[in-house]
Every structure is written in C-alpha cells, then in structure tokens.
Design a protein around this motif. Sequence first.
Motif, PDB file in Angstrom:
ATOM      1  N   VAL A 181      47.117  41.840  42.383  1.00 17.05           N
ATOM      2  CA  VAL A 181      47.330  43.008  41.529  1.00 17.05           C
ATOM      3  C   VAL A 181      47.844  44.132  42.413  1.00 17.05           C
ATOM      4  N   GLU A 182      49.092  44.541  42.196  1.00 12.55           N
ATOM      5  CA  GLU A 182      49.644  45.641  42.969  1.00 12.55           C
ATOM      6  C   GLU A 182      49.612  46.939  42.181  1.00 12.55           C
ATOM      7  N   ASN A 183      49.792  46.843  40.877  1.00 14.11           N
ATOM      8  CA  ASN A 183      49.987  48.041  40.084  1.00 14.11           C
ATOM      9  C   ASN A 183      49.022  48.138  38.916  1.00 14.11           C
ATOM     10  N   ARG A 184      48.836  47.031  38.193  1.00 14.83           N
ATOM     11  CA  ARG A 184      47.991  47.026  37.004  1.00 14.83           C
ATOM     12  C   ARG A 184      47.516  45.605  36.755  1.00 14.83           C
ATOM     13  N   LEU A 185      46.528  45.467  35.893  1.00 13.65           N
ATOM     14  CA  LEU A 185      45.965  44.145  35.632  1.00 13.65           C
ATOM     15  C   LEU A 185      46.978  43.204  34.999  1.00 13.65           C
ATOM     16  N   LEU A 186      47.996  43.760  34.352  1.00  8.02           N
ATOM     17  CA  LEU A 186      49.031  42.913  33.764  1.00  8.02           C
ATOM     18  C   LEU A 186      49.768  42.119  34.838  1.00  8.02           C
ATOM     19  N   GLY A 206      45.829  34.209  27.213  1.00 11.21           N
ATOM     20  CA  GLY A 206      46.416  34.671  25.966  1.00 11.21           C
ATOM     21  C   GLY A 206      47.781  35.302  26.190  1.00 11.21           C
ATOM     22  N   ASP A 207      48.316  35.921  25.152  1.00 11.67           N
ATOM     23  CA  ASP A 207      49.620  36.562  25.287  1.00 11.67           C
ATOM     24  C   ASP A 207      49.449  37.996  25.790  1.00 11.67           C
ATOM     25  N   ALA A 256      45.060  44.411  24.999  1.00 17.19           N
ATOM     26  CA  ALA A 256      44.064  44.939  24.065  1.00 17.19           C
ATOM     27  C   ALA A 256      42.643  44.628  24.542  1.00 17.19           C
ATOM     28  N   GLN A 257      42.471  43.521  25.246  1.00 18.88           N
ATOM     29  CA  GLN A 257      41.134  43.074  25.635  1.00 18.88           C
ATOM     30  C   GLN A 257      40.672  43.650  26.966  1.00 18.88           C
ATOM     31  N   PHE A 258      41.616  43.897  27.893  1.00 17.89           N
ATOM     32  CA  PHE A 258      41.236  44.304  29.243  1.00 17.89           C
ATOM     33  C   PHE A 258      41.846  45.656  29.581  1.00 17.89           C
ATOM     34  N   SER A 259      41.003  46.668  29.644  1.00 14.81           N
ATOM     35  CA  SER A 259      41.472  47.998  30.016  1.00 14.81           C
ATOM     36  C   SER A 259      41.893  48.005  31.479  1.00 14.81           C
ATOM     37  N   ASP A 260      42.872  48.846  31.800  1.00 11.69           N
ATOM     38  CA  ASP A 260      43.451  48.851  33.138  1.00 11.69           C
ATOM     39  C   ASP A 260      42.642  49.754  34.068  1.00 11.69           C
ATOM     40  N   ASP A 261      41.386  49.355  34.292  1.00 13.27           N
ATOM     41  CA  ASP A 261      40.493  50.143  35.131  1.00 13.27           C
ATOM     42  C   ASP A 261      39.448  49.225  35.748  1.00 13.27           C
ATOM     43  N   ALA A 277      38.816  45.208  35.112  1.00 15.56           N
ATOM     44  CA  ALA A 277      38.912  44.255  36.218  1.00 15.56           C
ATOM     45  C   ALA A 277      37.642  43.422  36.338  1.00 15.56           C
ATOM     46  N   ALA A 278      36.488  44.069  36.158  1.00 11.81           N
ATOM     47  CA  ALA A 278      35.213  43.350  36.253  1.00 11.81           C
ATOM     48  C   ALA A 278      35.068  42.343  35.119  1.00 11.81           C
ATOM     49  N   ARG A 279      35.572  42.672  33.927  1.00 12.44           N
ATOM     50  CA  ARG A 279      35.504  41.747  32.793  1.00 12.44           C
ATOM     51  C   ARG A 279      36.476  40.589  32.975  1.00 12.44           C
ATOM     52  N   LEU A 280      37.584  40.857  33.634  1.00 14.76           N
ATOM     53  CA  LEU A 280      38.604  39.815  33.810  1.00 14.76           C
ATOM     54  C   LEU A 280      38.220  38.820  34.896  1.00 14.76           C
ATOM     55  N   GLU A 281      37.516  39.270  35.911  1.00 14.53           N
ATOM     56  CA  GLU A 281      37.269  38.426  37.082  1.00 14.53           C
ATOM     57  C   GLU A 281      36.611  37.083  36.754  1.00 14.53           C
ATOM     58  N   PRO A 282      35.585  37.015  35.883  1.00 17.23           N
ATOM     59  CA  PRO A 282      35.002  35.697  35.597  1.00 17.23           C
ATOM     60  C   PRO A 282      35.989  34.710  34.983  1.00 17.23           C
ATOM     61  N   LEU A 283      37.018  35.207  34.306  1.00 17.83           N
ATOM     62  CA  LEU A 283      37.991  34.313  33.682  1.00 17.83           C
ATOM     63  C   LEU A 283      38.972  33.739  34.693  1.00 17.83           C
ATOM     64  N   VAL A 284      39.241  34.505  35.751  1.00 20.08           N
ATOM     65  CA  VAL A 284      40.230  34.034  36.725  1.00 20.08           C
ATOM     66  C   VAL A 284      39.581  33.488  37.993  1.00 20.08           C
ATOM     67  N   SER A 285      38.306  33.828  38.232  1.00 18.30           N
ATOM     68  CA  SER A 285      37.678  33.429  39.493  1.00 18.30           C
ATOM     69  C   SER A 285      37.680  31.923  39.737  1.00 18.30           C
ATOM     70  N   PRO A 286      37.516  31.050  38.700  1.00 16.47           N
ATOM     71  CA  PRO A 286      37.558  29.611  39.010  1.00 16.47           C
ATOM     72  C   PRO A 286      38.941  29.129  39.446  1.00 16.47           C
ATOM     73  N   LEU A 287      39.961  29.957  39.235  1.00 18.24           N
ATOM     74  CA  LEU A 287      41.334  29.546  39.526  1.00 18.24           C
ATOM     75  C   LEU A 287      41.950  30.313  40.687  1.00 18.24           C
ATOM     76  N   MET A 288      41.193  31.241  41.276  1.00 18.85           N
ATOM     77  CA  MET A 288      41.757  32.098  42.316  1.00 18.85           C
ATOM     78  C   MET A 288      40.878  32.048  43.553  1.00 18.85           C
ATOM     79  N   LEU A 289      41.410  31.484  44.627  1.00 16.96           N
ATOM     80  CA  LEU A 289      40.676  31.400  45.890  1.00 16.96           C
ATOM     81  C   LEU A 289      41.042  32.609  46.734  1.00 16.96           C
ATOM     82  N   ARG A 290      40.053  33.449  46.975  1.00 17.01           N
ATOM     83  CA  ARG A 290      40.286  34.713  47.671  1.00 17.01           C
ATOM     84  C   ARG A 290      39.283  34.854  48.805  1.00 17.01           C
ATOM     85  N   ARG A 291      39.751  34.773  50.046  1.00 19.55           N
ATOM     86  CA  ARG A 291      38.894  35.009  51.205  1.00 19.55           C
ATOM     87  C   ARG A 291      39.427  36.215  51.978  1.00 19.55           C
ATOM     88  N   ARG A 292      38.540  36.985  52.566  1.00 18.58           N
ATOM     89  CA  ARG A 292      38.938  38.145  53.349  1.00 18.58           C
ATOM     90  C   ARG A 292      38.805  37.849  54.839  1.00 18.58           C
TER      91      ARG A 292
END
Length: 652
Positions: free
Chosen positions: A351-356, A371-372, A378-383, A387-402
């Motif tokens: 995410v560089e600019n917005r959740l989109l 979804g589209d 409409a479901q995920f506010s850009d804040d 982001a916290a609501r979106l993370e559980p939906l993408v976390s199984p598909l996104m491997l992120r290590r620091r």
Amino acid sequence: MDDGISFGFRLDELVLNRSKGAILKGKWEISGGGMLLLDPEGNRIQASAKDIYLALVERRPSEPWIPTVADGLRASRYPLSSSLAIVDSGEGIPAYAIIGSAREVTLELDVADLERGYRIADGVWHPVEPEAAQEVLDLLYSTGASIGPARSLRTFLAVRKAGAEGGAVDDQMADKTISPLAFTPPADGVPAGVNATLHAYQLAGWRWLKFLLAEGIGGLLADEMGLGKTLQVIAALSDSGDGLLRPALVIVPGSLLENWRREIARFAPHLRVLKHHGPLRTGRPAELHGYDVVITSYDNAVGDNSLLNMIHWKVVILDEAQFIRNPRAQRTKAVKRLRRDSGLAMTGTPVENRLLDLWSIMDFVIPDHLGDVKSFEAQFSDDVVGAARLEPLVSPLMLRRRVAEVAKDLPPRIDIPQVLELDEDDAAAYDAERERIMVEYGAAATLVALSSLRRFCAHPSLIAGNSATSDPMTFSKFRRLDEIVEEIFARGEKVIIFTSFTAMADIISRHIETRFGAFAGIIDGRLSIDDRQPLIDRFSAIQGGAALILNPKAGGAGLNITAANHVIHYNPEWNPALEDQASARAHRRGQKLPVTVHRLLVADTVEDVVDERLTRKRALSDTAIIGIEGKDDDYGDIVAALNRSPSRRVGK
C-alpha cells in the motif's frame, strides 16, 4: 415440524406382529449419538428424525407400536440451528467445526448428526433443523472442507468467501490475523537447482510459494526491502515440487529486466530464460514457448498483450507489484487479462497511497477475493480502522517479514537526520517564493504547486535558472552535503545520493567529480534502462570513494547497490514508501558494513512539513499494512507548508 432427512426404511412399510388383537410394542436403542428402533420382531430400523420427534415429543407416533418413551432419554422441542464454524485449532492454523445452537444450548456436531437429523448428548435428544443442516452439508461437499484443522488454503478461502456472501459460516477468527505460513506443511530440505544458501526465513518463503503453486492459487510476497524476495521466487521457479514451473512469465519495471536475467543466471543457471524486450523481440508465441522463464516489462505487457495472452502461463509473477496499484491503469488491466494458473506478486510496499492499492494487487493474485472496487471501497474506510479490518482477509495470502524481525545478521543501520537552517537572505528569498504561490494558487494549491519550494530547498539556483553557472557552495545545505561526502571519501567508502530533481543531480555530480576527482554516476529518467545495471557494475568495481546520484523513482526500486554503505537523502519525498525503498538499496542482503542513512532537512520550510507527513504516514503503516503514502489533495499539509516561514526563526 418440517420433514427431516430420512435414512433407512419407512415405518409404514413394516409388517407388524399382532397377537390376538394386542399391539406388540417396539423398543428404542441408544448408541452413541444416534438411535435405533427395534420393531416387535427385534429388527433394527434407522428411524427418521421426524418419526422420533412425533413419538417422543408430540406423543403421536406414526405407528401405534412405536414407543413414546425411551429409558433415560429426554427429548428437546427446539431444533438445533447448525453452522460451519471457523475456530482456532490451537496449532496456529484455523479449524472447522459444526456448531448447533438452540435457545441456551450449544453443541459441537459432526457430519453424521446432520445426515441423520439429530444428536443425543447428555441424555437429551436434540433435533437438527433440516434446511440449515443441508446448507452446511452442501458447503462441506462443494468446498471439500472436512472437520478438524484446515489443511488447504484454497478450501479455507472458499469457506470464508461463502460466509461473506451470507452462507452458514460462523467465522470466529474473522478478527484474528492468520499467518500465511500456517497452512504450509512443515518440511526439511533446500530448493533443488539453486546455487545459494538460503536463510531460514527465505526457506520458509520458498516452501510457502511452492505450497501456493501446488494449490493453484496466488500470493503476495511482501517482505520488507532487502530480504531477498527475488531469490525466494527464483527458488520457487527452480523447485516448485513436481517438475519445472514452466512456462513462467515475470513482469518487472524496465530498469530491472537485466537484473532479473542476471539473478536467474546466477542462482538457477539450468533455467532457460528469455528477456522479451527491445525492438527485435519476437512476435511469435512459439518462440516464447521454448523457454522456462520469460522476463518482460510492464510496458511490453501492455504493447504485446495479445501475444502474451496466446500462452497459458503456469504462473505470472509481478515484481514491484505496486506498479498495478491503480486499477484503472492500462498496465493493470493488461496484466490481469493474462491467462494463468496462478499469480504471484512481489512488493515491499503493498500500500503506497490508499487501501485500494492493495485491492488492485490482490485482484491480480486471486481475482474477486475482495469483491469489486465499489463494494471494497464501501466496506473498508481508507484509514487505520479500515486497514485493521482488511488485514485478516489478506493475511493468509500475504507473507510479510521485516528486516528487524528475521535478518538478525544484517549489519546495523544508523539513521542520522540533519536539520539545517537558512541564512537571512535565503530565508527572505524562500518567503518571497512562498508568498508568490499563495497569491497565484491560493486555496487551489496542490502538492505539485509546492514543487518550487522543494526545489528552492534543494538549491536556490534551481529557481533562479542559473544552476549550471552558480557556485553550489553558496547554499548551506549543499555545504553540509560536501562535508558528509568528504568524510565518506576519506574513509575510502561509497555513497548513494538521492534527489528527485534532475538539475540537482547534475550539480552534485559535477561538484564531486571536480572537487574530489571521484566517479559520480547518475541514474534517472535520462539514462536508458539497458544502461543502468552496467553503470551500477562500474560503480561497484571501483576501489575507494565513489558516488551514485539517483532519482528515487528511477533507482529506488529493485536495484541492489550493496557496494555503498552510505545513503544521503538530499531532499525528502512526500511518499515514505519511496524513501524507504531507496534506503534499502544499500541496507540489504550482501551488505557487510554498517549502513549510515543521512536525511538533510531545511527547518521551517516545506521540507519540515514533508518530514512531519512522513512521520504521520509511517505511524499509520505500522498499524497493519505497510506503506501508506497519502493523497495529493491532502489540504492540511498544503496549508501547513504555505504558512511555514524560515524568516520567523531568523528574526528571533
């Protein structure tokens, strides 16, 4: 009660024994969670839930010989409404369980309970509501899910999607982050055919990628910059389990084409690779078929889309996948049209600019998973909340290590912010330019309108138009740059200097070559893509002090410049992700020395506002999903920049 699910014989088809007009009674036999009916002749019959309900609850059995009581058993009038629950297995992965609820009773059911239409527990017979039971059974059969720990990510995503669409799913882990490695089976071993020793986290990444590809789904490798995403993907290309992963298409920014070709040749030389680029590139799909891996650019993915779409790719891989963050861009639409079994995306800044941005990348990885566009926005506010609501939906598909979490062996990185002040004359000149912008643009000012103030903070000569003839050392910020470079060169070390202004890059290069007699190459939009890697090679081969001056957009993504252990950000960027990517060119795998990152900042100017913006955006990115930039219409930052005056400090 509605008709239940009936198995076995219908009771009205039985031949009953009667003696002298007397009705012989049958008997109920309880076994585990089920019941059998013994007819007067001792035959065992599987009665339906409806017949049991009629006999035990309504006391009007379908046949007079059926008993209306069962020893030690109480019948409930309230049917259990069942759902397929996603629960925490306690093993780090989710599990499936069937939950039945009625009034204050909640029971864990199994498939047999749903099929026969009831469950006996603690001396109570509980009917199961048939429609909900059938819905759960259909969901299990259609997705392939089975009760117990979830082993298939594809199945897990299908169950979750069914729940999001209103299916009989109780997702008790909807608010919990699930590690993408949770589904990956534990295994030993190293990737075959790879000439490199992978670190433990890289081996985990390779196994994860291999697991995804075996399941025929995609994923997003979002490791922080410098952790070797390219090597992990090359390992998957070389060893994905059963046979070669071919044909594979790798789409990269044009500046990284040669880097990818060299990396594959270095780490997996057995792979046949074609760099599909340049005026002499083929127009025949048959010629592409002869290679294991085809590497091309995003521009070619648009221009040659029809050609590339004539091949069904085993996998399409996007490097620097933030290039498709705009869902309406031509290159985004082009790569999403490509026919593929799986899609893998790589980026350190999903995410560089917005959740989109993340929606667009995930829509390539697994189309329609989020979804589209309209429903997503409409479901995920850009804040932070969105982001916290979106993370559980993408976390199984996104491997992120620091880096700080897994690369304990990397040399330290030392960040040195340097705040500089303008002298009285420069402060007055800056304020004059600031007031001109306020008069010319007023409330219509944008971040772009502030670019002249940013150029001034790089060097006033960029505004005056005499950058080629004026003495750069008349400006305090440039004098500080000179002092830092002198110290670096005195130690025989190399430096990367980032500036987003072409004229400033020329000033810095001329000064270093004239004053120090050192190499000072420039990588920006003026240098052709094919010439960039050779320039880096030349820089790296130099013994002693040397400099590379880079535009962060041209040289901040994907390049490996570990020959330098110093980084100078001459002017701060509006986008924190851009600046972080640039710093990671030197602080990454292969670096042996501590890396020092200098950030030069002019106080009480637009650069102060940029720095505050970076701090704010980084705080947002640290909550859930990394790298949120901010929008060009961020009016508060514009107002702050236009009201920040260095003259007020000078006048104190």
